[in-house]
Design an enzyme around this catalytic site. Sequence first.
Site, PDB file in Angstrom:
ATOM      1  N   LYS A 126       0.850  -1.188   0.000  1.00 64.58           N
ATOM      2  CA  LYS A 126       0.000   0.000   0.000  1.00 64.58           C
ATOM      3  C   LYS A 126       0.888   1.242   0.000  1.00 64.58           C
ATOM      4  O   LYS A 126       2.072   1.168   0.367  1.00 64.58           O
ATOM      5  CB  LYS A 126      -0.920  -0.003   1.223  1.00 64.58           C
ATOM      6  CG  LYS A 126      -2.056  -1.014   1.134  1.00 64.58           C
ATOM      7  CD  LYS A 126      -3.021  -0.788   2.278  1.00 64.58           C
ATOM      8  CE  LYS A 126      -4.169  -1.772   2.255  1.00 64.58           C
ATOM      9  NZ  LYS A 126      -5.080  -1.573   3.392  1.00 64.58           N
ATOM     10  N   HIS A 129       2.129   6.997   2.390  1.00 67.35           N
ATOM     11  CA  HIS A 129       1.567   8.312   2.079  1.00 67.35           C
ATOM     12  C   HIS A 129       1.867   9.345   3.159  1.00 67.35           C
ATOM     13  O   HIS A 129       2.513   9.041   4.171  1.00 67.35           O
ATOM     14  CB  HIS A 129       0.060   8.203   1.811  1.00 67.35           C
ATOM     15  CG  HIS A 129      -0.728   7.587   2.937  1.00 67.35           C
ATOM     16  ND1 HIS A 129      -0.915   8.204   4.147  1.00 67.35           N
ATOM     17  CD2 HIS A 129      -1.398   6.410   3.003  1.00 67.35           C
ATOM     18  CE1 HIS A 129      -1.654   7.444   4.932  1.00 67.35           C
ATOM     19  NE2 HIS A 129      -1.962   6.343   4.267  1.00 67.35           N
ATOM     20  N   HIS A 132       1.562   8.734   6.892  1.00 69.94           N
ATOM     21  CA  HIS A 132       2.585   7.952   7.598  1.00 69.94           C
ATOM     22  C   HIS A 132       3.696   8.812   8.181  1.00 69.94           C
ATOM     23  O   HIS A 132       4.475   8.342   9.009  1.00 69.94           O
ATOM     24  CB  HIS A 132       3.207   6.907   6.655  1.00 69.94           C
ATOM     25  CG  HIS A 132       2.276   5.810   6.278  1.00 69.94           C
ATOM     26  ND1 HIS A 132       1.828   5.609   4.996  1.00 69.94           N
ATOM     27  CD2 HIS A 132       1.675   4.844   7.024  1.00 69.94           C
ATOM     28  CE1 HIS A 132       1.019   4.567   4.961  1.00 69.94           C
ATOM     29  NE2 HIS A 132       0.908   4.089   6.183  1.00 69.94           N
TER      30      HIS A 132
END
Length: 568
Positions: A126, A129, A132
């Site tokens: 994933k 982004h 995070h």
Amino acid sequence: MKDIKQELAAILGSALDMPAEEVYSLIEIPADSAMGDYAYPCFKLAKVMRKAPAMIAAELAEKIGGNAIFEKVENVNAYVNMFIDKESFTRMTLADIAATGDRFGRCTAGEGKTVIVEYSSPNIAKPFHIGHIRSTVIGNALYKLYDACGYNVVRINHLGDYGTQFGKMITAYRHWGNEEDVKREPIKTLLSYYVKFHQEADADPALDQEARETFYNLEHGAEEEMRLWKWFREESLKEFNRVYDMLDITFDSYNGESFYSDKMPAVIDEIREKGLLQVSEGAQIVDLSQWNMAPALITKSDGTSLYITRDIAAAIYRKQTYDFYKCIYVVASQQNLHFQQWFKVLELMGKDWYKDCIHVPFGLVSLEEGTMSTRNGRVVFLEDVLNKAVEKTAEIVKEKGVNTENIEETSKVVGIGAVIFNELSNSRIKDYVFNYDNVLNFDGETGPYVQYTHARAASVLKNGKAPEAFDVAAMDLSSICKGSAYELVKELYALPGVILEACEKNEPSVLTRHIVDIAQAFNKFYHDEHIIVENEEEKNAKLLLTAAAKQAIKNGLGILGIKAPEKM
């Protein structure tokens, strides 16, 4: 460095015939320095001593006033205002900074104790982004704060590399995947599969059942599922590490959720043996209604595990492996209930160290158009943010003709430093809306401002031909024991205490704000005073103070995970 407040507590305690610890907590630092460096309120003494607080303050001021530590002591109403001898205070502070250098601000409070900090923890396959950055940067600052306070710190990146999402990802890859696309651009390709899965599953619920079966196979070691899972993990880590390299962040362990898969059966057995496990609609739960919490779901009806089971297994493993003093989890406040539930399960299991497991929550990042959603593909990649910060900084560096021999390196240090500083400058619990202009604002109380102050101090030292080492004990410091120079000394003296406070509160913004205070105090000193003067003794004293400010800023930024450029 000597703790002045502790010394004052001993002096006041002796005069009042009270324990120094009792006095220490009441000593204040006045907002207005005209009211003293420290103040002691006498209101609480009135009842015991049967006198008016102002009278007690007057008598106490007279009693302690002759001590050599004081320049003067006076009472104002119910307060004893204490002015420390400026020259001895200045000499002590600057001598300590000169002697300790890069270690200034560090202490031994945590000596012999191990602290685990779990942070970053992105999900495999994933996007890494902008959301995070909070866990990643706050966690790294906490690691550095605990390290500065003498703890043995273990940095764990608890990768999200297990769970139902991998059943979905593998299912999506089998239906619509392409090996070449994944190899070329792993995360963005896998994200597109994940988004497509949710779009298709809305119309075809059979896909969800297929994904559940796929994860069941993965959890039970099926060869094909394991092969694809390992491949997704390896490709994801390559991309994650590129971002970690940009942030100069490393870990001691990448043991994610999957690492604990073989440790979960024993944990489930122990929960059952303690009489805590109940069956509810085919699932196994721990009933927490007595504590006004939803049940802790230990296994699903199909027998597969959940986050909570893996977190309990991880905590037990870490206690056995590291015998930690604290195990800190830097995870968004959205997960508050999750942590309350599994901490309670640990307590019910009789693990008395459950209280040493600490959730450090932080607020959420949202986009101006709404909350980010991996399922819908609405994300801002962290790597893109960092690259944009570096590009914008390079434009500013060129436009302003910044004094640097390496535009690329300076742009990277300042641009990425700006993003990190922005994250750590406010209380971690606050939510905020991500906006490029705000994050990359180079004016005001920002990372670039503090970094520029460090570079300015370096320039002053170079132009003033400062000696490599100062003989502080032999120097005349009278020129820096007043005005803005002395205010700067006080800010420098406070740094070790601020670092310890930030560590104890798990709050990096306490340190960030103080570094801004030091930078502002130095810039006021720089503007108020001529530093490179003809009088050699005065010049050296001012260069000593400049060197101390530069060292303090560098050390403070370093704990935040930010570099301090010599030229800018």
